[in-house]
Scaffold this motif. Structure first.
Motif, mmCIF file in Angstrom:
data_model
loop_
_atom_site.group_PDB
_atom_site.id
_atom_site.type_symbol
_atom_site.label_atom_id
_atom_site.label_comp_id
_atom_site.label_asym_id
_atom_site.label_seq_id
_atom_site.Cartn_x
_atom_site.Cartn_y
_atom_site.Cartn_z
ATOM 1 N N ASN A 86 0.853 -1.175 0.000
ATOM 2 C CA ASN A 86 0.000 0.000 0.000
ATOM 3 C C ASN A 86 0.898 1.236 0.000
ATOM 4 O O ASN A 86 1.701 1.409 0.915
ATOM 5 C CB ASN A 86 -0.900 -0.002 1.239
ATOM 6 C CG ASN A 86 -1.930 1.083 1.204
ATOM 7 O OD1 ASN A 86 -1.680 2.160 0.683
ATOM 8 N ND2 ASN A 86 -3.088 0.807 1.758
ATOM 9 N N PRO A 87 0.770 2.097 -0.989
ATOM 10 C CA PRO A 87 1.651 3.264 -1.058
ATOM 11 C C PRO A 87 1.383 4.291 0.041
ATOM 12 O O PRO A 87 2.222 5.147 0.293
ATOM 13 C CB PRO A 87 1.365 3.851 -2.442
ATOM 14 C CG PRO A 87 0.012 3.349 -2.805
ATOM 15 C CD PRO A 87 -0.140 2.026 -2.123
ATOM 16 N N ARG A 88 0.249 4.188 0.711
ATOM 17 C CA ARG A 88 -0.093 5.180 1.732
ATOM 18 C C ARG A 88 0.276 4.742 3.144
ATOM 19 O O ARG A 88 0.139 5.526 4.073
ATOM 20 C CB ARG A 88 -1.579 5.496 1.654
ATOM 21 C CG ARG A 88 -1.933 6.119 0.299
ATOM 22 C CD ARG A 88 -3.360 6.493 0.211
ATOM 23 N NE ARG A 88 -3.639 7.625 1.080
ATOM 24 C CZ ARG A 88 -4.851 8.142 1.238
ATOM 25 N NH1 ARG A 88 -5.867 7.634 0.596
ATOM 26 N NH2 ARG A 88 -5.041 9.166 2.052
ATOM 27 N N LEU A 89 0.712 3.486 3.304
ATOM 28 C CA LEU A 89 1.111 2.984 4.620
ATOM 29 C C LEU A 89 2.517 2.411 4.568
ATOM 30 O O LEU A 89 2.899 1.777 3.594
ATOM 31 C CB LEU A 89 0.161 1.873 5.080
ATOM 32 C CG LEU A 89 -1.221 2.265 5.580
ATOM 33 C CD1 LEU A 89 -2.048 1.017 5.867
ATOM 34 C CD2 LEU A 89 -1.140 3.124 6.813
ATOM 35 N N HIS A 90 3.265 2.632 5.632
ATOM 36 C CA HIS A 90 4.582 2.016 5.772
ATOM 37 C C HIS A 90 4.356 0.505 5.879
ATOM 38 O O HIS A 90 3.369 0.060 6.472
ATOM 39 C CB HIS A 90 5.271 2.558 7.029
ATOM 40 C CG HIS A 90 6.690 2.148 7.141
ATOM 41 N ND1 HIS A 90 7.068 0.974 7.744
ATOM 42 C CD2 HIS A 90 7.829 2.742 6.713
ATOM 43 C CE1 HIS A 90 8.376 0.868 7.696
ATOM 44 N NE2 HIS A 90 8.873 1.934 7.073
ATOM 45 N N PRO A 91 5.237 -0.315 5.304
ATOM 46 C CA PRO A 91 5.028 -1.779 5.332
ATOM 47 C C PRO A 91 4.808 -2.359 6.735
ATOM 48 O O PRO A 91 3.981 -3.249 6.913
ATOM 49 C CB PRO A 91 6.296 -2.331 4.699
ATOM 50 C CG PRO A 91 6.759 -1.242 3.788
ATOM 51 C CD PRO A 91 6.401 0.049 4.486
ATOM 52 N N SER A 92 5.529 -1.845 7.729
ATOM 53 C CA SER A 92 5.334 -2.379 9.092
ATOM 54 C C SER A 92 3.960 -1.992 9.634
ATOM 55 O O SER A 92 3.310 -2.782 10.326
ATOM 56 C CB SER A 92 6.442 -1.889 10.024
ATOM 57 O OG SER A 92 6.379 -0.479 10.169
ATOM 58 N N ASN A 93 3.499 -0.785 9.303
ATOM 59 C CA ASN A 93 2.176 -0.358 9.745
ATOM 60 C C ASN A 93 1.078 -1.115 8.995
ATOM 61 O O ASN A 93 0.033 -1.433 9.567
ATOM 62 C CB ASN A 93 2.000 1.148 9.560
ATOM 63 C CG ASN A 93 2.875 1.940 10.513
ATOM 64 O OD1 ASN A 93 3.270 1.433 11.559
ATOM 65 N ND2 ASN A 93 3.188 3.163 10.155
ATOM 66 N N GLN A 94 1.325 -1.406 7.742
ATOM 67 C CA GLN A 94 0.359 -2.198 6.977
ATOM 68 C C GLN A 94 0.231 -3.589 7.598
ATOM 69 O O GLN A 94 -0.867 -4.129 7.708
ATOM 70 C CB GLN A 94 0.785 -2.310 5.517
ATOM 71 C CG GLN A 94 -0.172 -3.129 4.673
ATOM 72 C CD GLN A 94 0.241 -3.195 3.221
ATOM 73 O OE1 GLN A 94 1.008 -2.373 2.743
ATOM 74 N NE2 GLN A 94 -0.267 -4.183 2.516
#
Length: 118
Positions: free
Chosen positions: A96-104
Motif C-alpha cells: 500500500n503506497p499510503r502505509l509504511h510496510p510495518s504499519n500495513q
C-alpha cells in the motif's frame, strides 16, 4: 378493475412470446438492486464494527504518521472499506503506497483477528 387485469395479462403474454432484450436487462438490473437492498436491510448476522479496528490499533499510534492516521480513519470508516482494504492489501499481499510496510502489517494482523466478521 377488470380492464386493468386484462391489460396486465396481455402485457405478460406479449413479453413472454416476444421478449424484449432491453426491457429484460432493465428488469434484471432493477431486480438485483431491490434484492441487494432487502438483503442489506434484513441482514441479521453478527458483523464487525469498523471502529473496533481503529480502537485496537490506538496503542500503536506512535508508529503511524499523521497522514497514515488519516488514511486509517478512512479505512475504518465502514465495514465495506475494511473488507476492501483487507482483500486488496492483506490477502493479495500488495504494498500500500499510503502505509509504511510495518504499519500495513499491523493493520492486516488486526483485521485478521476479525476476519470472520467481515
Amino acid at each position: 378493475m377488470k380492464n386493468l387485469l386484462i391489460l396486465i395479462v396481455a402485457g405478460a403474454l406479449f413479453l413472454h412470446f416476444y421478449p424484449q432484450p432491453k426491457l429484460e436487462a432493465w428488469y434484471q438490473e432493477q431486480k438485483a438492486y431491490v434484492m441487494q437492498a432487502f438483503s442489506k436491510g434484513t441482514d441479521t448476522k453478527v458483523r464487525l464494527k469498523a471502529e473496533k479496528i481503529y480502537e485496537d490499533l490506538q496503542p500503536q499510534f506512535y508508529s503511524f504518521s499523521p497522514d497514515e492516521l488519516t488514511y486509517l480513519q478512512q479505512i475504518t470508516a465502514n465495514r465495506d472499506a475494511v473488507k476492501a482494504f483487507y482483500e486488496d492489501y492483506c490477502q493479495n499481499r500488495q504494498d500500500n503506497p499510503r502505509l509504511h510496510p510495518s504499519n500495513q502489517t499491523k493493520v492486516c494482523k488486526t483485521v485478521y483477528n476479525y476476519e470472520g466478521l467481515l
